[in-house]
Design a protein around this motif. Structure first.
Motif, short mmCIF file in Angstrom:
data_model
loop_
_atom_site.label_atom_id
_atom_site.label_comp_id
_atom_site.label_asym_id
_atom_site.label_seq_id
_atom_site.Cartn_x
_atom_site.Cartn_y
_atom_site.Cartn_z
N ALA A 1 74.08 -2.27 -18.53
CA ALA A 1 72.88 -3.11 -18.43
C ALA A 1 72.48 -3.29 -16.96
O ALA A 1 73.31 -3.28 -16.06
N GLU A 2 71.18 -3.44 -16.75
CA GLU A 2 70.65 -3.65 -15.41
C GLU A 2 69.56 -4.70 -15.46
O GLU A 2 68.95 -4.93 -16.49
N GLY A 3 69.30 -5.31 -14.32
CA GLY A 3 68.19 -6.26 -14.20
C GLY A 3 68.57 -7.67 -14.60
O GLY A 3 69.72 -7.98 -14.88
N ARG A 4 67.54 -8.52 -14.63
CA ARG A 4 67.75 -9.92 -14.95
C ARG A 4 67.90 -10.11 -16.45
O ARG A 4 67.20 -9.50 -17.24
N GLY A 5 68.83 -10.96 -16.82
CA GLY A 5 69.07 -11.26 -18.23
C GLY A 5 68.65 -12.68 -18.57
O GLY A 5 68.09 -13.41 -17.74
N HIS A 6 68.94 -13.06 -19.79
CA HIS A 6 68.59 -14.39 -20.29
C HIS A 6 69.70 -14.88 -21.18
O HIS A 6 70.26 -14.13 -21.98
N VAL A 7 70.03 -16.15 -21.03
CA VAL A 7 70.99 -16.79 -21.91
C VAL A 7 70.46 -18.19 -22.23
O VAL A 7 69.89 -18.86 -21.36
#
Length: 146
Positions: free
Chosen positions: A83-89
């Motif tokens: 995975a790459e980049g900004r994630g969300h939780v």
């Protein structure tokens, strides 16, 4: 579609971070999450004794499958998600504690970057972690199941 195999919940979510120590400190300090497993390639944080937030340094995404070590023993291999980049939780909070969380974030100079009131009565506030991942604090009343 019907099936005899069921899923009973979500166990973990993972975020790739630039500085593992900094990110672990952020989540431990802000939320009080306890560390379950930790080495230079992974930190697994216990979220309310119900799920895990896994923090991985970005450089591990390019490694081959992860194998068990003395520090983190297991049998088998774990493939990299890449995975790459900004994630969300999104993290569950009681509705009554929303003002407390707003105050806690303000006290730590963490900017709330968004707010949402959902049709079922839930509310969300959003902020960024040190790696710009979007963290959501969510009260009940968004989905049919929460």
């Amino acid at each position: 579609m019907s099936t005899d195999a069921t899923v009973t919940g979500m166990v973990e979510a993972a975020l790739y971070v630039r500085d593992l120590d900094r990110s672990v400190a952020f989540y431990e300090d802000l939320f009080g999450f306890a560390t379950e497993i930790r080495d230079e390639q992974i930190c697994v944080l216990n979220v309310a004794s119900q799920s895990a937030l896994i923090l991985l340094p970005v450089w591990v995404k390019d490694l081959p499958d992860r194998l068990g070590t003395d520090d983190v023993p297991f049998v088998g291999n774990i493939p990299s998600s890449g995975a790459e980049g900004r994630g969300h939780v999104a993290l569950k909070i009681p509705k009554s504690e929303l003002p407390k969380w707003e105050g806690r974030l303000a006290g730590k100079n963490i900017e709330i970057v968004g707010r949402t009131k959902w049709p079922r009565g839930g509310e969300s506030i959003y902020f960024r972690d040190p790696d710009e991942h979007l963290v959501e604090l969510l009260t009940p009343g968004l989905w049919s199941f929460y």
